[in-house]
Design a protein around this motif. Structure first.
Motif, mmCIF file in Angstrom:
data_model
loop_
_atom_site.group_PDB
_atom_site.id
_atom_site.type_symbol
_atom_site.label_atom_id
_atom_site.label_comp_id
_atom_site.label_asym_id
_atom_site.label_seq_id
_atom_site.Cartn_x
_atom_site.Cartn_y
_atom_site.Cartn_z
ATOM 1 N N PRO A 185 1.362 1.517 3.157
ATOM 2 C CA PRO A 185 1.780 2.825 2.159
ATOM 3 C C PRO A 185 3.408 3.183 2.142
ATOM 4 C CG PRO A 185 0.619 3.500 4.123
ATOM 5 C CD PRO A 185 0.717 1.969 4.080
ATOM 6 N N ILE A 186 3.963 2.925 3.215
ATOM 7 C CA ILE A 186 5.291 3.226 3.379
ATOM 8 C C ILE A 186 6.184 2.451 2.141
ATOM 9 C CG2 ILE A 186 7.562 3.402 4.761
ATOM 10 C CD1 ILE A 186 5.651 3.875 7.108
ATOM 11 N N ALA A 187 5.751 0.911 2.202
ATOM 12 C CA ALA A 187 6.539 0.185 1.206
ATOM 13 C C ALA A 187 6.160 0.617 -0.135
ATOM 14 C CB ALA A 187 5.925 -1.389 1.453
ATOM 15 N N LYS A 188 4.977 1.068 -0.314
ATOM 16 C CA LYS A 188 4.670 1.474 -1.846
ATOM 17 C C LYS A 188 5.409 2.751 -2.151
ATOM 18 C CE LYS A 188 0.372 1.245 -0.739
ATOM 19 N NZ LYS A 188 -1.111 1.191 -0.845
ATOM 20 N N TYR A 189 5.425 3.703 -1.393
ATOM 21 C CA TYR A 189 6.133 4.925 -1.633
ATOM 22 C C TYR A 189 7.747 4.501 -1.740
ATOM 23 C CZ TYR A 189 2.338 8.049 -1.179
ATOM 24 O OH TYR A 189 0.999 8.773 -1.536
ATOM 25 N N THR A 190 8.078 3.882 -0.891
ATOM 26 C CA THR A 190 9.774 3.394 -1.072
ATOM 27 C C THR A 190 10.081 2.644 -2.442
ATOM 28 O OG1 THR A 190 9.753 3.133 1.300
ATOM 29 C CG2 THR A 190 11.717 2.303 0.090
ATOM 30 N N ALA A 191 9.299 1.669 -2.688
ATOM 31 C CA ALA A 191 9.348 1.163 -3.873
ATOM 32 C C ALA A 191 9.218 1.904 -5.149
ATOM 33 C CB ALA A 191 8.491 -0.075 -4.388
#
Length: 228
Positions: A185-191
């Motif tokens: 989820p961290i990667a998704k929010y960053t993107a």
């Protein structure tokens, strides 16, 4: 929230398929006998579902159209095994990684090879998901918290120890099988933060702080202007 640490290998004992919904009943003695209540969240093969009824050692949950479209739950049959995990309690131990139970999509097993005591699964996934999958990062496959062993443009790998194989559905998966995937989820929010401009892309000062001229892009000029 879940951790990706599977608690029980449940069995599908009831399945009702409608035009755009499903009603799923799973026998899971380990989970249900520990005071499972109606309204609680339980992950089935990584998909967060709400318990609508409990009978004996089985629980029932409704599966809406969006979930059927995003996951492999619609292909389940009576007698199939499923990974089961209850939502993490506030005072619980965090043994896996942050798992929401909101499936991003599915992948397909393309190869299964042995590596010493472990078994390596290579999974093909859409580019839209692969951009969030990094080597040595975390991913949930069928609700199981796993470490990515390698990541390419359209495939990634995970390595399974004997304990995981014995207590989850992965040992039953074969080449060509579809598996549920939830990326970090961290990667998704960053993107999402990088692709969305502030204030809808207007040209005021606030919009420009998100990137380059309100586009949301991080550029060399933007970094230099802010001391990097």
């Amino acid at each position: 929230m879940f951790t990706g640490i599977v608690e029980d290998l449940g069995t599908v004992v009831g399945l009702e398929n409608g035009a755009d919904f499903a009603r799923l009943s799973v026998d899971s003695p380990t989970v249900v006998t520990d005071r499972t209540a109606i309204g609680e969240s339980i992950a089935v093969n990584g998909v967060c579902l709400t318990v609508t009824s409990v009978r004996g050692t089985a629980f029932t949950a409704d599966v809406m159209h969006e979930t059927l479209r995003r996951s492999s739950l619609g292909s389940l049959r009576r007698g199939d095994h499923v990974d089961v995990e209850r939502a993490m309690p506030a005072d619980g131990r965090f043994s896996g990684h942050i798992v929401s139970g909101h499936i991003d999509g599915t992948g397909v097993v393309t190869s299964i090879t042995r590596d010493g005591i472990a078994v390596v699964y290579t999974i093909r996934a859409p580019y839209a998901l692969m951009r969030f999958i990094a080597e040595k990062g975390s991913i949930a496959v069928e609700g199981i918290s796993l470490t990515v062993t390698h990541a390419g443009r359209d495939t990634f790998g995970v390595s399974i120890i004997p304990h995981t194989a014995a207590h989850t559905v992965l040992d039953e998966r074969r080449i060509g099988d579809v598996v549920n995937l939830e990326t970090d989820p961290i990667a998704k929010y960053t993107a999402r933060l990088l692709e969305m401009p502030a204030n809808g892309g207007t040209d005021d000062v606030t919009a420009g702080t998100a990137g380059d001229a309100g586009t949301g892009a991080i550029t060399a000029d933007f970094l230099a202007a802010h001391g990097f």
